[in-house]
Design a protein around this motif. Structure first.
Motif, PDB file in Angstrom:
ATOM      1  N   THR A 176       0.562  -1.401  -0.334  1.00 56.58           N
ATOM      2  CA  THR A 176      -0.100  -0.194   0.248  1.00 56.58           C
ATOM      3  C   THR A 176       0.899   0.916  -0.204  1.00 56.58           C
ATOM      4  O   THR A 176       0.570   2.611  -1.300  1.00 56.58           O
ATOM      5  N   SER A 177       2.277   1.249   0.886  1.00 55.33           N
ATOM      6  CA  SER A 177       2.523   2.174   0.596  1.00 55.33           C
ATOM      7  C   SER A 177       3.252   2.923  -0.749  1.00 55.33           C
ATOM      8  O   SER A 177       3.223   3.708  -0.913  1.00 55.33           O
ATOM      9  N   TYR A 178       3.774   1.620  -1.471  1.00 56.18           N
ATOM     10  CA  TYR A 178       4.391   2.100  -2.867  1.00 56.18           C
ATOM     11  C   TYR A 178       3.218   2.171  -3.396  1.00 56.18           C
ATOM     12  O   TYR A 178       3.626   3.365  -4.780  1.00 56.18           O
ATOM     13  N   ASN A 194      -4.367  -2.647  -8.137  1.00 57.02           N
ATOM     14  CA  ASN A 194      -4.204  -1.017  -7.568  1.00 57.02           C
ATOM     15  C   ASN A 194      -2.974  -0.889  -6.590  1.00 57.02           C
ATOM     16  O   ASN A 194      -1.900  -0.010  -6.228  1.00 57.02           O
ATOM     17  N   ILE A 195      -3.741  -1.925  -6.137  1.00 58.69           N
ATOM     18  CA  ILE A 195      -3.915  -1.884  -4.744  1.00 58.69           C
ATOM     19  C   ILE A 195      -2.892  -2.215  -3.758  1.00 58.69           C
ATOM     20  O   ILE A 195      -2.001  -1.810  -3.519  1.00 58.69           O
ATOM     21  N   LEU A 258      -2.726   6.730   3.711  1.00 58.74           N
ATOM     22  CA  LEU A 258      -2.415   5.450   2.433  1.00 58.74           C
ATOM     23  C   LEU A 258      -3.754   5.331   2.161  1.00 58.74           C
ATOM     24  O   LEU A 258      -3.282   5.118   0.218  1.00 58.74           O
ATOM     25  N   ALA A 259      -5.099   5.337   2.165  1.00 59.24           N
ATOM     26  CA  ALA A 259      -6.129   4.728   1.194  1.00 59.24           C
ATOM     27  C   ALA A 259      -6.799   6.125   0.874  1.00 59.24           C
ATOM     28  O   ALA A 259      -7.193   6.044  -0.475  1.00 59.24           O
ATOM     29  N   GLY A 291     -11.910  -0.323   2.498  1.00 61.90           N
ATOM     30  CA  GLY A 291     -11.491  -1.323   2.615  1.00 61.90           C
ATOM     31  C   GLY A 291     -10.252  -1.712   2.932  1.00 61.90           C
ATOM     32  O   GLY A 291      -9.387  -2.816   3.391  1.00 61.90           O
ATOM     33  N   ILE A 292      -9.114  -0.873   2.659  1.00 65.09           N
ATOM     34  CA  ILE A 292      -7.583  -0.444   2.758  1.00 65.09           C
ATOM     35  C   ILE A 292      -7.635  -0.570   4.380  1.00 65.09           C
ATOM     36  O   ILE A 292      -6.785  -1.061   4.646  1.00 65.09           O
ATOM     37  N   ILE A 293      -8.443   0.762   4.323  1.00 59.45           N
ATOM     38  CA  ILE A 293      -8.424   1.357   5.721  1.00 59.45           C
ATOM     39  C   ILE A 293      -8.469   0.016   7.281  1.00 59.45           C
ATOM     40  O   ILE A 293      -7.634  -0.338   7.394  1.00 59.45           O
TER      41      ILE A 293
END
Length: 442
Positions: A176-178, A194-195, A258-259, A291-293
């Motif tokens: 996620t950071s990349y 993408n994620i 990040l999200a 979802g990312i969080i």
């Protein structure tokens, strides 16, 4: 001629008393001694004339003279008492010494028993400590230790869960950071591609060292936040609870950033001409944003709870281990103490053996002294004085009155002198002994 007298006594040289300053008193003055010497000289001359100077007769006469001398000394009670006084004193000293040794022997035996009792007590203590070491894991509350049973099992189960969670967080935050900071998005790629980029770590290092280091170490930021949450939770206070809340909020915000970055990049890649600019409300409306969080934050919370549980179990485990180690050290101390006590015991045993040996020697000396006290003490030097005068008178007769050749006289005189020395040897008269002790023969 003096008739033959059987010797009813056996003799041996007398042991000198330990008090060398004691001197036996003579029964008569010097004038009486001289008179007695003349009497013996005359008796020797007379007996020599009656026996023609025979050496055999001289030997018999000397034995008779000594027997008479011995009987006379035996009747001198006061003189015997004075002669035996140093032996009586020494016997009293030895008896006192034996009493003191008996007291010392009793004390040493009591000390040895006490030391042996101490050794048994220390050994029992060691056995108790060994039992406690084995029992601590099963019954910690029995020893007033606030540790849960089976802490070791819970610890390993929690560790097994924590390791894959940690690997998941590393993978998630690297990807996620990349994607949030370095990835170029493509409208043709799927949302998941993408994620989550499976080659994020490799691509970051290809893009440059800074990008590679950033995505490599950013997971440690979240793990560090989780460690701080655990540390603040060690001490229960409102201040620490506030810090824990701020840490959770910080982690949530970081995940939200990040999200947001990823959603913004995806939105721009798929943006149409009439699409509005990307904003926070648009991000909130996207399911992948949340979802990312939650894929990061919720797992992070779970990781923090498991980590905190493991650390608590480890602390419980450490309590038991610490108590076991403390008892192991106590066991070593007690073993060293046993070594010291056994050294003391060896010293006491040696001292007791010396006391017993001294007691045996003292008892043996008392037996010897009692034999001397029960016997007759003969002043052998006085006997030598009078016997020599007797022999002189005997030899004077041989020299002056016996009508034989000079050679025969010399031989006879030598034989008489030899008989005299043999008699002195038999009665124990020598230059080294002032007195002799004679015991009645059985």
């Amino acid at each position: 001629m003096i008739p033959k007298i059987e010797n009813f006594f056996s003799s041996k040289p007398m042991e000198q008393p330990q008090d060398e300053d004691v001197e036996l008193k003579e029964p008569a003055n010097e004038e009486n001694v001289e008179v007695r010497k003349i009497t013996f000289h005359e008796a020797g001359f007379r007996d020599g004339s009656r026996n023609s100077g025979s050496p055999l007769a001289l030997s018999i006469c000397l034995n008779a003279i000594y027997a008479k001398f011995q009987n006379e000394e035996k009747e001198l009670v006061e003189k015997q008492k004075q002669a035996k006084e140093p032996y009586l004193n020494e016997k009293s000293e030895k008896e006192i010494e034996i009493k003191a040794l008996a007291i010392s022997k009793t004390n040493k035996e009591e000390q040895i028993k006490t030391v042996e009792g101490n050794i048994r007590l220390v050994k029992d203590t060691i056995e108790d400590l060994k039992f406690e070491i084995n029992d601590l894991v099963r019954n910690p509350e029995k020893y007033h230790i606030s540790a849960s049973k089976g802490a070791s099992t819970k610890f390993w189960i929690g560790l097994i869960i924590l390791l894959p969670l940690s690997l998941y967080l590393f993978t998630f935050y690297i990807s996620t950071s990349y994607s949030a900071f370095f990835k170029q998005f493509d409208a043709t790629s799927t949302v998941i591609m993408n994620i989550l980029d499976s080659k994020a770590f490799e691509k970051a290092w290809k893009d440059g060292g800074l990008e590679g280091a950033f995505v490599t170490f950013i997971p440690f930021v979240f793990l560090g936040l989780g460690y701080l949450i655990h540390m603040f939770g060690e001490n229960k206070s409102w201040k620490n609870y506030t810090k824990i809340g701020l840490l959770f909020l910080t982690t949530f915000i970081f995940d939200a950033i990040l999200a947001y970055q990823i959603e913004e990049s995806i939105y721009k890649a798929n943006r149409e001409i009439d699409s509005p600019p990307f904003n926070l409300w648009i991000a909130f409306s996207k399911i992948q944003f949340w979802g990312i969080i939650f894929a990061g934050f919720v797992v992070y919370v779970i990781w923090g709870v498991v980590f905190d549980f493991i650390m608590k179990e480890h602390r419980e485990k450490d309590k038991i281990k610490h108590e076991q180690q403390r008892r192991q050290k106590d066991i070593q101390i007690h073993k060293d103490r046993i070594t010291d006590i056994e050294s003391q015991k060896e010293i006491l045993i040696t001292e007791l053996a010396n006391i017993k040996e001294s007691t045996v020697k003292a008892e043996g000396r008392i037996i010897e002294l009692q034999r001397i006290i029960d016997s007759v003490i003969i002043p052998t030097k006085e006997y030598v004085l009078y016997a020599s005068e007797y022999v002189k008178g005997w030899i004077t007769f041989v020299s002056e009155k016996l009508r034989i050749s000079q050679t025969e006289k010399n031989n006879l005189q030598n034989d008489c002198i030899a008989c005299y020395h043999e008699n002195l040897k038999n009665v124990g008269a020598s230059d080294d002994a002032q007195n002799a002790v004679y015991l009645p023969a059985l």
